[in-house]
Design an enzyme around this catalytic site. Structure first.
Site, PDB file in Angstrom:
ATOM      1  CB  CYS B  87      -9.319  -2.669   5.277  1.00 15.53           C
ATOM      2  SG  CYS B  87      -8.377  -3.309   6.943  1.00 15.53           S
ATOM      3  CG  HIS B 195      -6.355  -1.289   2.466  1.00 16.25           C
ATOM      4  ND1 HIS B 195      -7.757   0.042   2.576  1.00 16.25           N
ATOM      5  CD2 HIS B 195      -6.288  -2.066   3.474  1.00 16.25           C
ATOM      6  CE1 HIS B 195      -7.959  -0.195   3.705  1.00 16.25           C
ATOM      7  NE2 HIS B 195      -6.970  -1.215   4.664  1.00 16.25           N
ATOM      8  CD  GLU B 197      -8.876   1.201  -0.113  1.00 17.21           C
ATOM      9  OE1 GLU B 197      -8.372  -0.191  -1.281  1.00 17.21           O
ATOM     10  OE2 GLU B 197      -8.410   0.982   1.057  1.00 17.21           O
TER      11      GLU B 197
END
Lengths: 77, 224
Positions: B87, B195, B197
C-alpha cells in the site's frame, strides 16, 4: 528571490481530479468547458543567488514525479 | 530469520505487518524509525508498511522516499535483501525508484476499502511460491492512490519478464493492465496495493495473505 513551480500531469495521464472538477462545473451550469486538468503551484522563497540548476534539481528530485508530471519554473525577482 | 519494519510518521499498518511476519517466521521484526540511517547487519527482509506517511503530503510516498532510512533500504535492496512494500509502502518504493511507474489517484476518485479478488500473475517468485499459477485469491485493499501507471514500454517489459505478481480480477482503481503488485528486475522487491497482513490469521476470516509471508520466509530460510 522567489520562484514559482507549476507541477502538472503529463499529457495522456488520466486526471481523475480534473475530471471531477469538470463534472462539477457542468453541474453548476457552465457549458463549453472542454477539459480540466488540475495541478499544483509551489512557491519557493529562496536565498538570493540560488542557481537555476539548483531550482531545477529541487523540482526533479522532489517537487515533481517525472514519471507522471511535468514542471515549469517561473522566477520572480 | 532477521527482519525489519520501517515506521514513518503516519504509518498505520506497521504493527499488523510485524505480527504477520512474526507469525510466519517465529521472530519479531525490528521496528526501524524513519530517521535511522542503517539497516541492522544480517537483515533478510525489510517491510515498508501501509499508512499515510507524512500525511501523503506532496504525493503519496514522496516525503517518505526521501527520508534517511530509505537510502539505507535502497542500498540493501540493491545488495539483494528482500523488500516488501504494501500500500503506502508500494507508493514509497515507486517514489524511491526501486520499482518502476507511479501510483495515482484512483480512477473513480473514491477511497476504496474492501476485499478484492486477485489473480496470481507469477507464482515462481520469492514472494508468491505458496500460490498456484493463476490462482484466484482474496486480499483486502484500502487506498486512495492505487491507480498504477507506467508507460507502455515499461508495462510490456513488466509483463514480458513475469514481473506482474498480482492482478486485480476486478479492477477497483483504474490500474494499467489490472496491475496490483509488481516485482523489481532482481525479483527481491515486491510492491503491492492489497494488504496481505490483513488476511493472515483466522480472526481475519481469510488466510490468503498468510501464504505470502509463509512462502517468503520459506524462501529466505532456504537461501540463508
Amino acid at each position: 528571490m522567489k520562484a514559482r513551480v507549476f507541477v502538472t500531469l503529463k499529457g495522456g495521464v488520466l486526471d481523475p481530479q480534473g475530471k471531477a472538477i469538470h463534472h462539477a462545473l457542468e453541474g453548476l451550469g457552465f457549458s463549453g468547458v472542454n477539459d480540466v486538468r488540475a495541478g499544483k503551484l509551489i512557491e519557493l522563497d529562496l536565498a538570493d543567488g540560488t542557481s537555476d540548476a539548483d531550482i531545477d534539481a529541487m523540482c526533479s528530485k522532489l517537487l515533481a514525479n517525472t514519471v507522471i508530471e511535468n514542471y515549469r519554473i517561473e522566477k520572480i525577482a | 530469520m532477521k527482519s525489519a519494519v520501517i515506521v514513518f510518521p503516519g504509518s498505520n499498518c506497521d504493527r499488523d505487518m510485524a505480527v504477520a511476519i512474526e507469525q510466519a517466521s517465529g521472530s519479531a521484526p525490528v521496528m526501524l524509525w524513519h530517521r535511522e540511517t542503517e539497516i541492522p547487519a544480517g537483515t533478510d527482509l525489510i517491510a515498508v508498511p501501509g499508512g499515510f506517511s507524512y500525511g501523503d503530503y506532496l504525493r503519496s510516498g514522496a516525503m517518505a522516499s526521501r527520508s534517511p532510512v530509505m537510502a539505507a533500504v535502497k542500498a540493501a535492496a540493491e545488495r539483494g535483501v528482500a523488500v516488501l512494500g504494501v500500500c503506502n509502502g508500494f507508493q514509497v518504493l515507486t517514489e524511491t525508484g526501486l520499482l518502476p511507474g507511479a501510483l495515482m489517484r484512483n480512477a473513480g476518485i473514491h477511497f476504496v476499502c474492501r476485499d478484492v479478488a486477485l489473480t496470481v500473475g507469477n507464482n515462481q517468485s520469492l514472494f508468491t511460491s505458496r500460490y498456484e499459477a493463476d490462482e484466484r485469491i482474496v486480499i483486502p485493499v484500502a487506498h486512495h492512490d492505487g491507480n498504477y501507471f507506467a508507460d507502455e514500454a515499461t508495462l510490456d517489459r513488466l509483463e514480458g519478464e513475469g514481473r506482474v505478481a498480482f492482478r486485480y480480477a476486478e479492477n477497483v482503481n483504474g490500474s494499467a493492465r489490472d496491475i496490483a503488485g509488481i516485482l523489481n528486475e532482481g525479483g527481491n522487491v515486491l510492491g503491492m496495493m492489497p494488504h496481505p497482513e490483513r488476511a493472515s490469521e483466522p480472526a481475519h476470516g481469510n488466510l490468503d495473505g498468510a501464504r505470502l509471508f509463509q512462502g517468503l520466509v520459506e524462501g529466505l530460510m532456504a537461501t540463508a
